[in-house]
Design a protein around this motif. Structure first.
Motif, PDB file in Angstrom:
ATOM      1  N   LEU A   1       0.831  -0.972  -0.079  1.00  0.00           N
ATOM      2  CA  LEU A   1       0.077  -0.056   0.132  1.00  0.00           C
ATOM      3  C   LEU A   1       0.810   1.327  -0.096  1.00  0.00           C
ATOM      4  N   ALA A   2       1.880   1.355   0.700  1.00  0.00           N
ATOM      5  CA  ALA A   2       2.677   2.599   0.649  1.00  0.00           C
ATOM      6  C   ALA A   2       3.011   3.024  -0.350  1.00  0.00           C
ATOM      7  N   ALA A   3       3.819   2.251  -1.222  1.00  0.00           N
ATOM      8  CA  ALA A   3       4.094   2.648  -2.495  1.00  0.00           C
ATOM      9  C   ALA A   3       3.148   2.879  -3.583  1.00  0.00           C
ATOM     10  N   ARG A   4       1.938   2.077  -3.467  1.00  0.00           N
ATOM     11  CA  ARG A   4       0.863   2.588  -4.464  1.00  0.00           C
ATOM     12  C   ARG A   4       0.203   3.802  -3.904  1.00  0.00           C
ATOM     13  N   LEU A   5       0.013   4.046  -2.789  1.00  0.00           N
ATOM     14  CA  LEU A   5      -0.366   5.610  -2.406  1.00  0.00           C
ATOM     15  C   LEU A   5       0.335   6.556  -3.156  1.00  0.00           C
ATOM     16  N   ALA A   6       1.699   6.569  -2.897  1.00  0.00           N
ATOM     17  CA  ALA A   6       2.498   7.380  -3.577  1.00  0.00           C
ATOM     18  C   ALA A   6       2.754   7.512  -5.127  1.00  0.00           C
ATOM     19  N   GLN A   7       2.515   6.233  -5.718  1.00  0.00           N
ATOM     20  CA  GLN A   7       2.480   6.357  -7.155  1.00  0.00           C
ATOM     21  C   GLN A   7       1.308   6.705  -7.658  1.00  0.00           C
ATOM     22  N   GLN A   8       0.160   6.410  -7.142  1.00  0.00           N
ATOM     23  CA  GLN A   8      -1.309   6.978  -7.602  1.00  0.00           C
ATOM     24  C   GLN A   8      -1.680   8.220  -7.367  1.00  0.00           C
ATOM     25  N   THR A   9      -1.099   8.837  -6.442  1.00  0.00           N
ATOM     26  CA  THR A   9      -1.416  10.236  -6.034  1.00  0.00           C
ATOM     27  C   THR A   9      -0.409  11.338  -6.375  1.00  0.00           C
ATOM     28  N   GLY A  10       0.850  10.551  -6.472  1.00  0.00           N
ATOM     29  CA  GLY A  10       1.984  11.771  -6.419  1.00  0.00           C
ATOM     30  C   GLY A  10       2.330  12.494  -5.317  1.00  0.00           C
ATOM     31  N   ALA A  11       1.952  11.504  -4.275  1.00  0.00           N
ATOM     32  CA  ALA A  11       2.378  12.289  -2.864  1.00  0.00           C
ATOM     33  C   ALA A  11       3.706  12.030  -2.421  1.00  0.00           C
ATOM     34  N   ALA A  12       4.219  13.045  -1.592  1.00  0.00           N
ATOM     35  CA  ALA A  12       5.857  12.717  -1.209  1.00  0.00           C
ATOM     36  C   ALA A  12       5.756  11.906  -0.326  1.00  0.00           C
ATOM     37  N   LEU A  13       6.686  11.019  -0.120  1.00  0.00           N
ATOM     38  CA  LEU A  13       6.992   9.866   0.898  1.00  0.00           C
ATOM     39  C   LEU A  13       7.974  10.571   1.828  1.00  0.00           C
ATOM     40  N   ILE A  14       7.735  10.409   3.137  1.00  0.00           N
ATOM     41  CA  ILE A  14       8.390  10.985   4.099  1.00  0.00           C
ATOM     42  C   ILE A  14       8.667   9.954   5.288  1.00  0.00           C
ATOM     43  N   LEU A  15       9.920   9.712   5.665  1.00  0.00           N
ATOM     44  CA  LEU A  15       9.921   8.940   6.770  1.00  0.00           C
ATOM     45  C   LEU A  15       9.884   9.439   8.190  1.00  0.00           C
ATOM     46  N   ALA A  16       9.242   8.912   9.007  1.00  0.00           N
ATOM     47  CA  ALA A  16       8.950   9.455  10.340  1.00  0.00           C
ATOM     48  C   ALA A  16       8.920   8.878  11.361  1.00  0.00           C
ATOM     49  N   TRP A  17       9.551   9.249  12.546  1.00  0.00           N
ATOM     50  CA  TRP A  17       9.283   8.444  13.683  1.00  0.00           C
ATOM     51  C   TRP A  17       9.418   9.075  14.935  1.00  0.00           C
ATOM     52  N   GLY A  18       8.783   8.903  16.106  1.00  0.00           N
ATOM     53  CA  GLY A  18       9.028   9.997  17.169  1.00  0.00           C
ATOM     54  C   GLY A  18       9.819   9.310  18.339  1.00  0.00           C
ATOM     55  N   GLU A  19      11.082   9.910  18.523  1.00  0.00           N
ATOM     56  CA  GLU A  19      11.809   9.613  19.538  1.00  0.00           C
ATOM     57  C   GLU A  19      11.366   9.741  20.965  1.00  0.00           C
ATOM     58  N   ARG A  20      11.435   8.749  21.675  1.00  0.00           N
ATOM     59  CA  ARG A  20      10.993   8.874  23.017  1.00  0.00           C
ATOM     60  C   ARG A  20      12.222   9.306  23.911  1.00  0.00           C
ATOM     61  N   LEU A  21      12.237  10.560  24.523  1.00  0.00           N
ATOM     62  CA  LEU A  21      13.248  10.858  25.438  1.00  0.00           C
ATOM     63  C   LEU A  21      13.191  10.262  26.928  1.00  0.00           C
ATOM     64  N   ALA A  22      14.474  10.314  27.467  1.00  0.00           N
ATOM     65  CA  ALA A  22      14.589   9.884  28.753  1.00  0.00           C
ATOM     66  C   ALA A  22      13.862  10.677  29.802  1.00  0.00           C
ATOM     67  N   HIS A  23      13.434  10.040  30.769  1.00  0.00           N
ATOM     68  CA  HIS A  23      12.813  10.789  32.142  1.00  0.00           C
ATOM     69  C   HIS A  23      11.657  11.541  31.771  1.00  0.00           C
ATOM     70  N   GLY A  24      10.841  11.101  30.980  1.00  0.00           N
ATOM     71  CA  GLY A  24       9.455  11.693  30.406  1.00  0.00           C
ATOM     72  C   GLY A  24       9.779  13.112  29.984  1.00  0.00           C
ATOM     73  N   ARG A  25      10.955  13.409  29.315  1.00  0.00           N
ATOM     74  CA  ARG A  25      11.069  14.912  28.899  1.00  0.00           C
ATOM     75  C   ARG A  25      10.373  15.191  27.429  1.00  0.00           C
ATOM     76  N   GLY A  26       9.820  14.251  26.875  1.00  0.00           N
ATOM     77  CA  GLY A  26       9.195  14.434  25.756  1.00  0.00           C
ATOM     78  C   GLY A  26       9.527  13.550  24.452  1.00  0.00           C
TER      79      GLY A  26
END
Length: 296
Positions: free
Chosen positions: A204-229
């Motif tokens: 699905l990931a590739a099909r979404l981009a190929q069929q709509t011309g959308a930009a593919l961006i890699l994203a992840w949320g790093e969890r900081l130590a001691h509840g700092r966000g």
């Protein structure tokens, strides 16, 4: 369960993470099946020692932070806990009028990436639509459905109707998010290498981009130590995706390679206990796929 989650949502993030670290180790010690899967998956990726041990506690923190993320009042902004790295990629894509497909592995806090985008960008560029698989248990389905109905955030089920919903969002220039290392249902994936072993991988990931011309961006949320966000890390998907039916396996392999690169940056925050190599019911195993991992 909703009452419990609402109560826990009032706890400070650092305390939820302390509790989560203990829960992660408790689950690891008490469940031989979980421990064996965790060890096998980490070993397959060449991860051992301190990063592997740290990931045990991080898996527990992933669970105990959910009440805060899902049930906190809308007036308590998640953005006060979030810093950004690479957010110019979002601005560039919207300036070109493109939709965005965010690709996020089971790594760090994947809930926070969609919520942070929704709070910061939805008013100007429309909501972000995230793909999810509905829970089988009624109480859990009610909890998830209630929790994810937040301003600027829409949910699309992992069905044909959900795929169409995401396509429409992208053609409006909006953003969508999905976990491409999530094992898809039968007939919605192909076998592709993941850390050197065949894994049933969504197309699905590739099909979404190929069929709509959308930009593919890699994203992840790093969890900081001691509840700092959290730090939301964004980077380009820099491989060309082949087109046509014959290129599906190559596209899936390219997406897996991108996920591997992200995971190697912080292996201690990947969810190694996730059953990545299972074989969906109705799907024929391929060489290197483990038959005992067959699941619905």
């Amino acid at each position: 369960m909703l009452t419990l989650f609402r109560w826990l949502s009032r706890w400070p993030l650092w305390l939820l993470h302390v509790m989560g670290g203990a829960l992660g180790w408790l689950s690891y010690v008490l469940s031989p099946l979980y421990r064996r899967r965790f060890q096998d998956n980490a070993r397959q990726a060449g991860v051992s020692g301190p990063p592997s041990r740290a990931a045990i506690a991080e898996a527990g923190r992933l669970l105990t932070e959910l009440p805060y993320l899902w049930m906190r009042p809308a007036s308590r902004s998640i953005l006060r806990h979030v810093t950004w790295e690479g957010d110019g990629l979002i601005d560039d894509a919207h300036a070109r009028g493109q939709g965005i497909v965010f690709l996020t592995p089971h790594m760090g806090c994947f809930e926070v990436t969609a919520q942070a985008y929704a709070e910061r960008y939805a008013a100007r560029h429309g909501p972000i639509t995230v793909l999810y698989r509905p829970a089988r248990k009624a109480w859990l389905r009610e909890l998830v459905d209630t929790a994810r109905e937040r301003p600027g955030l829409a949910a699309a089920p992992a069905t044909l109707a959900g795929v169409r919903q995401m396509m429409r969002a992208l053609r409006r220039g909006e953003a969508v998010g999905l976990l491409p290392d999530q094992v898809p249902p039968h007939d919605m994936g192909v076998w592709a290498p993941f850390f050197g072993r065949p894994a049933y991988t969504m197309t699905l990931a590739a099909r979404l981009a190929q069929q709509t011309g959308a930009a593919l961006i890699l994203a992840w949320g790093e969890r900081l130590a001691h509840g700092r966000g959290y730090v939301v890390h964004l980077s380009r998907f820099d491989e060309a995706l082949p087109t046509g039916g014959e290129g599906q396996a190559e596209s899936a392999a390219a997406v897996n390679r991108a996920m591997e690169r992200l995971i190697r940056q912080r292996p201690q925050q990947y969810l190694w206990g996730y059953d990545r190599y299972k074989t969906p019911r109705g799907t024929a195993p391929t060489d290197g796929a483990a038959a005992p991992h067959r699941r619905d």
